[in-house]
Scaffold this active site. Structure first.
Site, PDB file in Angstrom:
ATOM      1  NE  ARG A 124      -0.896  -2.297   3.199  1.00  0.00           N
ATOM      2  CZ  ARG A 124      -1.450  -3.461   3.080  1.00  0.00           C
ATOM      3  NH1 ARG A 124      -2.732  -3.576   3.066  1.00  0.00           N
ATOM      4  NH2 ARG A 124      -0.707  -4.521   3.023  1.00  0.00           N
ATOM      5  CB  THR A 125       3.726   2.464   1.947  1.00  0.00           C
ATOM      6  OG1 THR A 125       3.126   2.019   3.160  1.00  0.00           O
ATOM      7  CG2 THR A 125       4.395   3.801   2.183  1.00  0.00           C
ATOM      8  CE  LYS A 172      23.463  -5.809 -11.629  1.00  0.00           C
ATOM      9  NZ  LYS A 172      23.638  -4.989 -12.838  1.00  0.00           N
ATOM     10  NE  ARG A 190       8.002   0.865   3.780  1.00  0.00           N
ATOM     11  CZ  ARG A 190       6.805   0.335   4.047  1.00  0.00           C
ATOM     12  NH1 ARG A 190       6.553  -0.925   3.746  1.00  0.00           N
ATOM     13  NH2 ARG A 190       5.850   1.065   4.590  1.00  0.00           N
ATOM     14  CG  HIS A 215       5.185   4.185   8.125  1.00  0.00           C
ATOM     15  ND1 HIS A 215       5.083   5.017   7.033  1.00  0.00           N
ATOM     16  CD2 HIS A 215       4.628   3.009   7.753  1.00  0.00           C
ATOM     17  CE1 HIS A 215       4.496   4.351   6.046  1.00  0.00           C
ATOM     18  NE2 HIS A 215       4.220   3.139   6.460  1.00  0.00           N
TER      19      HIS A 215
END
Ligand code: NCD
Length: 303
Positions: A55-56, A83, A105, A133
């Site tokens: 959702r975010t 990598k 995030r 958050h």
């Protein structure tokens, strides 16, 4: 360095009020579609997600698009992070392409704060480790305001894996600025005593009935097994002691609002009857996420 949105803790109540008020302009009326704007036309917002998100990430992407911005999403598994590139190098590479903002995030608490000291681009924190958050707390506040009209004087229980929850921390910081009485509840192993001291008006209990008594809002949290390195409680007993069931709602205010940031685990922290009931605001939270993130992106990018 670029001014973004890193946390709720350091915001003033006036700044929060401004975002919440502006988000109202972006909410669609009942039965109406979201409106489109060209406030951020010609701007580019990069979504950089090092952790799983449904959702975010989509919410930020839709919010940016509805303001007319160009957006692109990069996930860790599909990028050079897999990598072995360092976080600073990844961000410097993206920074060299001059996006107007980076929504980020990351599993490390403080990662967006660290990067915002190096990059001249505003960074919006979409969740950093167990720290904060901020847009989740803002959309939760928007949802409570829609149902209750005010935050002041409310009593709110936050129940579940408090120890690992950035959602709980951002909500505690926000709600305490409005004088909300916040009751935190969870198994002792997931409810650190220090949480009672992070903001005024916070109390702790290990008893779900005591937590819910007379509350206006119940916020349930997922048990974040991905952040637990040893078993914090017997998994099959969790629902019995901390799962939200219909009988619990009788203890709260008659019009109690049930919230959950998602993803929900039915039958673990919340029963389906409660999650799908009239009292549940879970999908309103998702919907409000877009309007609130539009207000945040506008503020960060258009001043
Ligand atoms: C939360 C998160 O990622 O912090 N979810 C969300 O953003 N809506 C909570 C969780 O993962 O349990």
């Amino acid at each position: 360095m670029g001014k973004g949105l890193l946390e709720i803790e350091s915001l003033t109540r006036e700044e929060i009020d401004a975002i919440l008020a502006r988000s109202k302009d972006f909410q669609p009326g009942p039965g109406q579609a979201f409106k489109r704007f060209d406030i951020l036309k010609g701007r580019t917002v990069v979504n950089l997600f090092f952790e799983a998100s449904t959702r975010t990430r989509t919410s930020f992407e839709i919010a940016a698009k509805r303001l007319g911005a160009d957006t692109l999403s990069i996930t860790a598994s599909g990028s050079s992070v897999s990598k072995g590139e360092s976080l600073v190098d990844t961000l410097n590479t993206l920074g060299a392409m001059r996006p107007d903002a980076i929504v980020m995030r990351h599993e490390a608490s403080g990662a967006p704060h660290f990067l915002s000291r190096y990059l001249p681009i505003p960074i919006v924190n979409a969740g950093d480790g167990t720290h904060e958050h901020p847009t989740q707390a803002l959309l939760d506040a928007r949802t409570i305001l829609d149902r209750r009209g005010t935050l002041e004087g409310l009593r709110i229980a936050i129940i579940g894996d408090i120890a690992h929850s950035r959602v709980a921390r951002s909500n505690i910081f926000l709600l305490s600025k409005y004088g909300v009485q916040v009751v935190l509840c969870g198994p002792a192993s997931l409810l650190p005593r220090e949480m009672g001291q992070i903001a005024p008006g916070v109390s702790l209990t290990n008893n779900i009935e005591a937590a819910i008594r007379d509350v206006d809002v119940i916020m349930m949290l997922r048990v974040q097994l991905e952040r637990q390195h040893e078993a914090a409680f017997p998994a099959n007993e969790y629902f019995q002691f901390f799962g939200l069931r219909p009988e619990h709602l009788e203890l709260a205010k008659p019009d109690v609002v049930v919230m959950h940031p998602g993803p929900i685990n039915r039958g673990r922290e919340i029963s389906s009857e409660v999650a799908d009931s009239q009292r549940s605001a879970i999908l309103n939270q998702v919907e409000n996420g877009i309007a609130v993130r539009m207000a945040v992106l506008e503020r960060v990018l258009a001043g």
